[in-house]
Design a protein around this motif. Structure first.
Motif, PDB file in Angstrom:
ATOM      1  N   THR A 109       5.968   2.720   7.374  1.00 50.43           N
ATOM      2  CA  THR A 109       7.419   2.553   7.331  1.00 50.43           C
ATOM      3  C   THR A 109       7.898   2.135   5.948  1.00 50.43           C
ATOM      4  OG1 THR A 109       7.159   0.298   8.195  1.00 50.43           O
ATOM      5  CG2 THR A 109       7.665   2.022   9.778  1.00 50.43           C
ATOM      6  N   PHE A 110       7.153   1.242   5.293  1.00 51.22           N
ATOM      7  CA  PHE A 110       7.532   0.831   3.942  1.00 51.22           C
ATOM      8  C   PHE A 110       7.484   2.003   2.975  1.00 51.22           C
ATOM      9  CE2 PHE A 110       6.379  -3.715   5.000  1.00 51.22           C
ATOM     10  CZ  PHE A 110       7.675  -4.167   4.894  1.00 51.22           C
ATOM     11  N   THR A 111       6.407   2.806   3.050  1.00 52.37           N
ATOM     12  CA  THR A 111       6.250   3.922   2.121  1.00 52.37           C
ATOM     13  C   THR A 111       7.361   4.940   2.306  1.00 52.37           C
ATOM     14  OG1 THR A 111       3.844   3.620   2.095  1.00 52.37           O
ATOM     15  CG2 THR A 111       4.697   5.750   1.351  1.00 52.37           C
ATOM     16  N   LEU A 112       7.664   5.302   3.549  1.00 48.53           N
ATOM     17  CA  LEU A 112       8.725   6.270   3.814  1.00 48.53           C
ATOM     18  C   LEU A 112      10.077   5.731   3.368  1.00 48.53           C
ATOM     19  CD1 LEU A 112       7.687   7.607   7.347  1.00 48.53           C
ATOM     20  CD2 LEU A 112       7.547   8.812   5.163  1.00 48.53           C
ATOM     21  N   LYS A 113      10.299   4.442   3.553  1.00 49.81           N
ATOM     22  CA  LYS A 113      11.571   3.843   3.142  1.00 49.81           C
ATOM     23  C   LYS A 113      11.753   3.938   1.635  1.00 49.81           C
ATOM     24  CE  LYS A 113      13.761  -0.563   2.312  1.00 49.81           C
ATOM     25  NZ  LYS A 113      13.652  -2.037   2.424  1.00 49.81           N
ATOM     26  N   TYR A 114      10.749   3.577   0.876  1.00 47.82           N
ATOM     27  CA  TYR A 114      10.895   3.567  -0.574  1.00 47.82           C
ATOM     28  C   TYR A 114      10.917   4.968  -1.160  1.00 47.82           C
ATOM     29  CZ  TYR A 114      10.363  -1.461  -0.523  1.00 47.82           C
ATOM     30  OH  TYR A 114      10.563  -2.798  -0.294  1.00 47.82           O
ATOM     31  N   ILE A 115      10.233   5.921  -0.526  1.00 49.50           N
ATOM     32  CA  ILE A 115      10.318   7.313  -0.973  1.00 49.50           C
ATOM     33  C   ILE A 115      11.766   7.786  -0.893  1.00 49.50           C
ATOM     34  CG2 ILE A 115       9.757   9.691  -0.332  1.00 49.50           C
ATOM     35  CD1 ILE A 115       6.965   8.743   0.382  1.00 49.50           C
ATOM     36  N   SER A 116      12.434   7.476   0.204  1.00 55.92           N
ATOM     37  CA  SER A 116      13.823   7.895   0.367  1.00 55.92           C
ATOM     38  C   SER A 116      14.750   7.112  -0.544  1.00 55.92           C
ATOM     39  CB  SER A 116      14.256   7.704   1.822  1.00 55.92           C
ATOM     40  OG  SER A 116      15.639   7.932   1.962  1.00 55.92           O
ATOM     41  N   LEU A 117      14.583   5.776  -0.594  1.00 55.33           N
ATOM     42  CA  LEU A 117      15.501   4.931  -1.350  1.00 55.33           C
ATOM     43  C   LEU A 117      15.492   5.283  -2.833  1.00 55.33           C
ATOM     44  CD1 LEU A 117      17.452   2.517  -1.173  1.00 55.33           C
ATOM     45  CD2 LEU A 117      15.489   1.023  -1.616  1.00 55.33           C
ATOM     46  N   TYR A 118      14.315   5.322  -3.428  1.00 55.88           N
ATOM     47  CA  TYR A 118      14.249   5.558  -4.865  1.00 55.88           C
ATOM     48  C   TYR A 118      14.197   7.041  -5.212  1.00 55.88           C
ATOM     49  CZ  TYR A 118      14.028   0.607  -5.033  1.00 55.88           C
ATOM     50  OH  TYR A 118      14.362  -0.706  -4.876  1.00 55.88           O
ATOM     51  N   GLY A 119      13.776   7.869  -4.275  1.00 56.36           N
ATOM     52  CA  GLY A 119      13.962   9.301  -4.469  1.00 56.36           C
ATOM     53  C   GLY A 119      15.436   9.635  -4.524  1.00 56.36           C
ATOM     54  N   GLY A 120      16.217   9.015  -3.618  1.00 54.64           N
ATOM     55  CA  GLY A 120      17.669   9.215  -3.634  1.00 54.64           C
ATOM     56  C   GLY A 120      18.300   8.741  -4.922  1.00 54.64           C
ATOM     57  N   ILE A 121      17.876   7.566  -5.404  1.00 51.51           N
ATOM     58  CA  ILE A 121      18.424   7.031  -6.653  1.00 51.51           C
ATOM     59  C   ILE A 121      18.127   7.947  -7.825  1.00 51.51           C
ATOM     60  CG2 ILE A 121      18.107   5.187  -8.364  1.00 51.51           C
ATOM     61  CD1 ILE A 121      17.927   3.205  -6.068  1.00 51.51           C
ATOM     62  N   PHE A 122      16.879   8.371  -7.962  1.00 49.26           N
ATOM     63  CA  PHE A 122      16.478   9.153  -9.131  1.00 49.26           C
ATOM     64  C   PHE A 122      17.086  10.553  -9.122  1.00 49.26           C
ATOM     65  CE2 PHE A 122      12.390   6.437  -9.258  1.00 49.26           C
ATOM     66  CZ  PHE A 122      13.078   5.425  -9.912  1.00 49.26           C
ATOM     67  N   PHE A 123      17.175  11.176  -7.953  1.00 49.55           N
ATOM     68  CA  PHE A 123      17.736  12.526  -7.913  1.00 49.55           C
ATOM     69  C   PHE A 123      19.266  12.509  -8.036  1.00 49.55           C
ATOM     70  CE2 PHE A 123      13.583  13.659  -5.957  1.00 49.55           C
ATOM     71  CZ  PHE A 123      13.228  14.616  -6.894  1.00 49.55           C
ATOM     72  N   LEU A 124      19.917  11.440  -7.596  1.00 53.29           N
ATOM     73  CA  LEU A 124      21.346  11.298  -7.867  1.00 53.29           C
ATOM     74  C   LEU A 124      21.592  11.208  -9.374  1.00 53.29           C
ATOM     75  CD1 LEU A 124      22.611   8.805  -5.123  1.00 53.29           C
ATOM     76  CD2 LEU A 124      23.256  11.206  -5.386  1.00 53.29           C
ATOM     77  N   VAL A 125      20.739  10.478 -10.065  1.00 53.56           N
ATOM     78  CA  VAL A 125      20.859  10.374 -11.518  1.00 53.56           C
ATOM     79  C   VAL A 125      20.609  11.728 -12.174  1.00 53.56           C
ATOM     80  CG1 VAL A 125      19.848   9.340 -13.592  1.00 53.56           C
ATOM     81  CG2 VAL A 125      20.298   7.928 -11.587  1.00 53.56           C
ATOM     82  N   CYS A 126      19.650  12.488 -11.645  1.00 53.57           N
ATOM     83  CA  CYS A 126      19.379  13.823 -12.187  1.00 53.57           C
ATOM     84  C   CYS A 126      20.617  14.718 -12.095  1.00 53.57           C
ATOM     85  CB  CYS A 126      18.220  14.473 -11.435  1.00 53.57           C
ATOM     86  SG  CYS A 126      16.598  13.886 -11.950  1.00 53.57           S
ATOM     87  N   ILE A 127      21.340  14.627 -10.982  1.00 56.29           N
ATOM     88  CA  ILE A 127      22.556  15.424 -10.831  1.00 56.29           C
ATOM     89  C   ILE A 127      23.591  14.994 -11.860  1.00 56.29           C
ATOM     90  CG2 ILE A 127      24.468  15.962  -9.274  1.00 56.29           C
ATOM     91  CD1 ILE A 127      22.487  15.629  -6.943  1.00 56.29           C
ATOM     92  N   GLY A 128      23.734  13.671 -12.058  1.00 57.75           N
ATOM     93  CA  GLY A 128      24.681  13.173 -13.046  1.00 57.75           C
ATOM     94  C   GLY A 128      24.311  13.583 -14.460  1.00 57.75           C
ATOM     95  N   THR A 166       2.999   1.373  -4.483  1.00 58.33           N
ATOM     96  CA  THR A 166       2.709   0.108  -5.156  1.00 58.33           C
ATOM     97  C   THR A 166       3.261  -1.076  -4.382  1.00 58.33           C
ATOM     98  OG1 THR A 166       2.667   1.141  -7.336  1.00 58.33           O
ATOM     99  CG2 THR A 166       3.056  -1.237  -7.263  1.00 58.33           C
ATOM    100  N   LEU A 167       4.500  -0.955  -3.876  1.00 62.28           N
ATOM    101  CA  LEU A 167       5.125  -2.080  -3.184  1.00 62.28           C
ATOM    102  C   LEU A 167       4.393  -2.456  -1.890  1.00 62.28           C
ATOM    103  CD1 LEU A 167       8.833  -1.164  -3.890  1.00 62.28           C
ATOM    104  CD2 LEU A 167       7.533  -3.059  -4.873  1.00 62.28           C
ATOM    105  N   PRO A 168       4.015  -1.492  -1.020  1.00 62.98           N
ATOM    106  CA  PRO A 168       3.210  -1.882   0.138  1.00 62.98           C
ATOM    107  C   PRO A 168       1.834  -2.422  -0.257  1.00 62.98           C
ATOM    108  CG  PRO A 168       4.254   0.232   0.513  1.00 62.98           C
ATOM    109  CD  PRO A 168       4.463  -0.094  -0.929  1.00 62.98           C
ATOM    110  N   PHE A 169       1.304  -1.929  -1.381  1.00 64.82           N
ATOM    111  CA  PHE A 169       0.012  -2.440  -1.851  1.00 64.82           C
ATOM    112  C   PHE A 169       0.127  -3.915  -2.235  1.00 64.82           C
ATOM    113  CE2 PHE A 169      -2.817  -3.425  -5.424  1.00 64.82           C
ATOM    114  CZ  PHE A 169      -4.043  -3.204  -4.827  1.00 64.82           C
ATOM    115  N   LEU A 170       1.258  -4.271  -2.868  1.00 63.43           N
ATOM    116  CA  LEU A 170       1.488  -5.677  -3.197  1.00 63.43           C
ATOM    117  C   LEU A 170       1.573  -6.521  -1.932  1.00 63.43           C
ATOM    118  CD1 LEU A 170       4.120  -5.340  -6.079  1.00 63.43           C
ATOM    119  CD2 LEU A 170       1.725  -6.017  -6.285  1.00 63.43           C
ATOM    120  N   TYR A 171       2.200  -5.941  -0.900  1.00 63.79           N
ATOM    121  CA  TYR A 171       2.273  -6.640   0.387  1.00 63.79           C
ATOM    122  C   TYR A 171       0.872  -6.884   0.942  1.00 63.79           C
ATOM    123  CZ  TYR A 171       2.156  -6.690   5.471  1.00 63.79           C
ATOM    124  OH  TYR A 171       1.842  -6.969   6.762  1.00 63.79           O
ATOM    125  N   SER A 172       0.033  -5.856   0.915  1.00 62.29           N
ATOM    126  CA  SER A 172      -1.319  -5.980   1.460  1.00 62.29           C
ATOM    127  C   SER A 172      -2.153  -6.969   0.666  1.00 62.29           C
ATOM    128  CB  SER A 172      -2.001  -4.604   1.460  1.00 62.29           C
ATOM    129  OG  SER A 172      -1.309  -3.712   2.277  1.00 62.29           O
TER     130      SER A 172
END
Length: 321
Positions: A109-128, A166-172
């Motif tokens: 769940t953490f991995t899927l969440k961050y893929i969407s969250l920061y994938g969304g951020i980076f690709f929005l910037v790409c459009i801009g 990386t973030l879930p790895f830090l959790y583990s």
């Protein structure tokens, strides 16, 4: 961040600093159910249209398709989260033993969440940034070729996957027992890793935000100097950049600001009971708000349809104006 799946109902910075957040389980269930329905329908529609498009893709189309794909990752994780909160609400209301989903569930769940969250951020910037080069540097068309956009998108996916893993790895690394889907910020053993993850998350937001603001200000500066008849040609570009800014800052800014205040109070770097209470109560709200970006991103596709579908005036590998 890592503290979104929380087990405790009360926080305590000091003995007299507590706040009830038992509402969050029901709130998450309802909000994620609504986001799931709208996210599946809207993003599936976008991807279906891209699959049926002719092969005269533009760079904008490449970024929009990748943005929709990133949203699908998060939408697919929502049933797992809804199931988690349903069980948490049941165990809380029945006063039974705390339900724990296990380490594999948390990692997924953490991995899927961050893929969407920061994938969304980076690709929005790409459009801009793509709109920036179209308006401010129109002669640099080699930077907006479809092949370049695909290579850039591949690099972004590598970056997003590295960050998301990386973030879930830090959790583990910080948790020896799979008792919950979070790090305990009040545990001194977790402080260094909590702050490292916080810094990584804030940088992943701030740098794209600054780049997006620079692109927008540069575009606006150029368009203000154009005669009215030429401004009309760029009306679609302005609409797209406005929507990108709205989605980016409305969805992601409250989440990252609240996360910063929440984490700093929990690790006692900021001694403020009021701030701790407010950020704790607002956390479910801003997290759900950040999640709604997967429903709002298809609106950018709708307003950029002329840029996505327009065939280039030069070579077929170039992007639209």
């Amino acid at each position: 961040m890592i503290m979104d799946l929380q087990n405790t109902t009360y926080i305590s910075i000091q003995a007299n600093c507590t706040v009830d957040t038992s509402y969050r389980f029901t709130y998450y269930k309802i909000s994620y159910s609504v986001i799931f329905i709208f996210g599946v329908v809207s993003n599936a529609t976008v991807l279906r249209r891209f699959c049926r498009m002719p092969q005269t893709y533009t760079s904008t189309a490449i970024y929009m398709a990748n943005l929709a794909a990133a949203d699908i990752f998060f939408v697919n994780s929502l049933p797992l989260r809804i199931y988690y909160y349903h069980n948490k609400a049941a165990t809380t209301s029945n006063h039974t033993n705390d339900w724990s989903p296990g380490g594999a569930f948390c990692q997924l769940t953490f991995t899927l969440k961050y893929i969407s969250l920061y994938g969304g951020i980076f690709f929005l910037v790409c459009i801009g940034v793509d709109r920036y080069f179209a308006v401010v540097h129109p002669l640099h068309q080699h930077l907006r070729k479809v092949r370049t956009a695909r290579m850039r998108s591949f690099g972004i996916w590598c970056l997003v996957l590295a960050l998301s893993l990386t973030l879930p790895f830090l959790y583990s690394a910080a948790s020896r027992w799979n008792k919950s889907c979070l790090l305990d910020p009040s545990s001194k053993r977790h402080h260094t890793i909590i702050l490292a993850a916080l810094g990584l998350v804030q940088i992943a937001y701030l740098l794209p935000a600054l780049l997006l603001l620079f692109s927008y200000c540069s575009i606006l500066s150029v368009l203000c100097r154009l005669p009215h008849c030429r401004k009309i040609r760029h009306r679609c570009t302005l609409t797209v950049i406005y929507w990108v800014l709205v989605v980016f800052f409305v969805c992601f800014t409250p989440y990252h600001l609240n996360l910063l205040g929440y984490t700093l109070t929990q690790v006692c770097l900021v001694q403020s009971c009021g701030l701790a209470q407010v950020t704790k109560v607002l956390h479910p709200v801003v997290l759900s708000l950040a999640s709604t970006n997967c429903c709002l991103n298809p609106l950018i596709y709708y307003f950029s349809s002329s840029l996505v579908h327009k065939e280039p005036t030069g070579s077929r590998g170039s992007a639209s104006q």
